[in-house]
Design an enzyme around this catalytic site. Structure first.
Site, PDB file in Angstrom:
ATOM      1  N   ASP A 340       0.824  -1.202   0.000  1.00 24.63           N
ATOM      2  CA  ASP A 340       0.000   0.000   0.000  1.00 24.63           C
ATOM      3  C   ASP A 340       0.867   1.264   0.000  1.00 24.63           C
ATOM      4  OD1 ASP A 340      -2.654   1.316   0.403  1.00 24.63           O
ATOM      5  OD2 ASP A 340      -1.714   1.921   2.292  1.00 24.63           O
ATOM      6  N   GLU A 377       1.428  -0.353  -5.019  1.00 23.05           N
ATOM      7  CA  GLU A 377       0.302   0.519  -5.354  1.00 23.05           C
ATOM      8  C   GLU A 377       0.831   1.888  -5.754  1.00 23.05           C
ATOM      9  OE1 GLU A 377      -3.647   2.670  -3.449  1.00 23.05           O
ATOM     10  OE2 GLU A 377      -1.808   2.426  -2.284  1.00 23.05           O
TER      11      GLU A 377
END
Length: 612
Positions: A340, A377
């Protein structure tokens, strides 16, 4: 000035392969041009070297030129391009096409000398699940009203399955989705054709999105705990599937014992003592003010970790007991991590030394499991993380999702107007694709939407014909397709949190026509190897029409899309594929292909297999 000859070089064995201790490289050039020399340009020691290529074949239509060179190992990627000379002109061929000048480094062809991504990745179709909203498998695990407080003051809410998304405070709303529910739905996912799961965060957390981890070594008990994840991983692997988990290493929850914002732990956290050991794991602008901590995009529930701290590094990356290794090992043996906001991670208050920390994380992953996937990401252009030393793949917003959204829905990633035609579309895709190695292109995590974006079906105003074209593009373009749960049955929803509604398991509510189309396109991909690992070339890109080919030495598949409201005819040649098909077998669509002319209906799309 004479036009450039047609010239091609593709990442296929007949164009490049290891021969002995050297790399044999070939280029195909149209015959009938008075060429004085063809040169292979390399940088063996970061200095240009031009190696003469030998004409090995001229059949009157094509010339094949070849050369063999030693591979320099000072870099993970061996870069090269081609210089073609006539008596009066020169042309260059790089990964993006033909130019009249030496190419920039980022446009050159790449041969990976090491760190090749795992070979299982291109063969997958991922299914993304937001755990709380997919399936309630065990109601005994459900969160209860007011069971706990979020941010010290806000009570959580127990929702009924399918209740409307809350306009405010959706992070407090728990619907009861859990890991047993995902486990019970594996047959549905497999029947759809998906072969891999990507789960949004599952670790212990105070919110429904769980991007605020408070315990990296324990699955949230409301999802079923560690035992439920163990059972899910076992069943996934028993079916020959893969599973990738979400890793939130940039920041923690304010409830994490290291930070302990609300004194819920017996440990003296950073908030209690900004001069203490735990405070050194975070960054405070003013050490005398505990509220001055750096946090993710201003969200005070998400204090940012300081990766210059050796204890932070060791906690995640320790080769024998780090959190990264823990889940890659038995009994879970997950198949990779989705990292993330990984571009934001770094030392101090920002992303300083990001590349070094990403390399450190990659090393920890590969040391624990060499064949594990490292997926980053990035909402924007991610080339720098995809040069072989950091990620195997990125969530391909910039190189796929955003241009696809612009082409079909006339919006950018910020939902602002962005109208492009097929030429712009092709240029955008080419720019993103050709700046990374072919192996990384095949592993890019392609998606139409996700938990962070509006549903694509909503963006195109639930126009079925447009959705069909986008799904076809998803399943045939280079990269790994990812389906956000429920897209296949026509789920709609605006941006977060409205894209995170509960999956409706009442089949009468499903858009079965769309579901059948998903299954058809997924099966096409799974049954067509060139759609997984074949080379790519654009055949036509003009106005509303986009046509491309995926191919290897023996097989080719052509994909044609007309987003326009009128039928159209387009001329197509197949010079990119060094074969002449004996016939064209249409496998999807209503279009017609006679001789060199493809006729596409309004909002039409079609796929052909070319048979030698």
């Amino acid at each position: 000035m004479l036009p450039a000859p047609a010239m091609y070089h593709f990442p296929l064995p007949e164009y490049r392969h290891i021969s002995g201790e050297k790399l044999a490289i070939r280029i195909r050039i149209s015959s009938g041009h008075e060429l004085t020399s063809v040169l292979l340009r390399t940088e063996p020691d970061n200095e240009e070297a031009l190696t003469p290529m030998v004409l090995e074949l001229d059949d009157g239509r094509w010339q094949w030129w070849s050369a063999s060179v030693s591979i320099s190992t000072h870099d993970i990627q061996f870069m090269y391009s081609f210089k073609i000379l006539s008596h009066t002109q020169q042309f260059w061929l790089d990964a993006a096409g033909v130019t009249k000048r030496a190419p920039l480094r980022h446009r050159q062809f790449r041969w990976l000398t090491s760190n090749v991504p795992p070979d299982w990745i291109p063969h997958q179709v991922f299914y993304q699940v937001f755990p709380d909203r997919f399936c309630n498998g065990d109601s005994a695990l459900n969160v209860k009203d007011n069971e706990r407080l979020y941010h010290g003051t806000q009570p959580v809410k127990a929702m009924n399955w399918g209740d409307p998304i809350l306009d405010q405070g959706d992070h407090l709303a728990f619907y009861g989705g859990d890991l047993p529910g995902i486990q019970q739905s594996l047959d549905y996912i497999r029947e759809l054709g998906a072969t891999a799961l990507y789960l949004n965060p599952v670790f212990d957390s105070p919110s429904t999105h769980r991007y605020d981890t408070q315990d990296y070594l324990n699955v949230d008990p409301h999802l079923g705990g560690n035992s439920a994840l163990q059972k899910l991983c076992h069943d996934v692997h028993q079916r020959g599937m893969k599973i990738v988990l979400d890793a939130v290493f940039n920041h923690t929850s304010e409830n994490h014992p290291w930070f302990n914002r609300w004194s819920e732990s017996d440990i003296e956290g950073a908030y209690q003592n900004t001069a203490g050991v735990n405070a050194q794991r975070y960054f405070f602008f003013d050490i005398a003010n505990p509220d001055s901590y750096h946090c993710w995009k201003g969200a005070h529930t998400l204090p940012t970790l300081d990766w210059s701290n050796e204890h932070v590094q060791d906690y995640f990356c320790n080769p024998s007991e780090g959190a990264i290794q823990y889940w890659l090992s038995e009994p879970y043996h997950i198949d990779g991590w989705r990292l993330d906001v990984i571009h934001m991670l770094g030392d101090g208050e920002g992303a300083r030394n990001n590349a070094a920390r990403m390399q450190q994380i990659r090393h920890a992953v590969k040391e624990a499991q060499p064949n594990a996937m490292v997926l980053g990401e990035h909402f924007f252009e991610a080339t720098r993380w995809l040069q072989g030393d950091q990620e195997d793949a990125a969530m391909n917003y910039y190189g796929f999702a955003t241009p696809v959204r612009a082409f079909f829905a006339s919006q950018d990633i910020a939902y602002q107007p962005c109208q492009i035609d097929a030429e712009d579309f092709d240029e955008w895709l080419t720019d993103a694709r050709t700046q990374i190695s072919f192996e990384h292109q095949l592993c890019q995590f392609n998606l139409l939407d996700s938990h962070d974006t509006a549903r694509f079906f909503t963006l195109v105003n639930e126009q079925f014909d447009v959705m069909k074209q986008a799904v076809m593009m998803l399943m045939t373009y280079p990269g790994v397709p990812s389906i956000y749960y429920g897209d296949e049955v026509g789920m709609s929803g605006q941006n977060d949190p409205y894209c995170r509604a509960c999956f409706d398991w009442t089949e009468l509510s499903w858009n079965t026509e769309l579901l059948d189309w998903y299954k058809t396109c997924i099966a096409l991909r799974q049954n067509t190897p060139v759609l997984q690992t074949g080379a790519y070339a654009t055949l036509h890109a003009k106005g509303d029409v986009f046509i491309f080919i995926r191919f290897d030495a023996q097989h080719a598949t052509v994909i044609a899309i007309n987003r326009g409201a009128s039928s159209t005819q387009r001329q197509v040649t197949l010079s990119q594929w060094d074969c002449t098909p004996n016939r064209k077998e249409k496998v999807i669509g209503e279009a017609q292909w006679q001789d060199n002319t493809i006729e596409l209906p309004a909002y039409g799309c079609a796929v052909w297999h070319l048979i030698r």
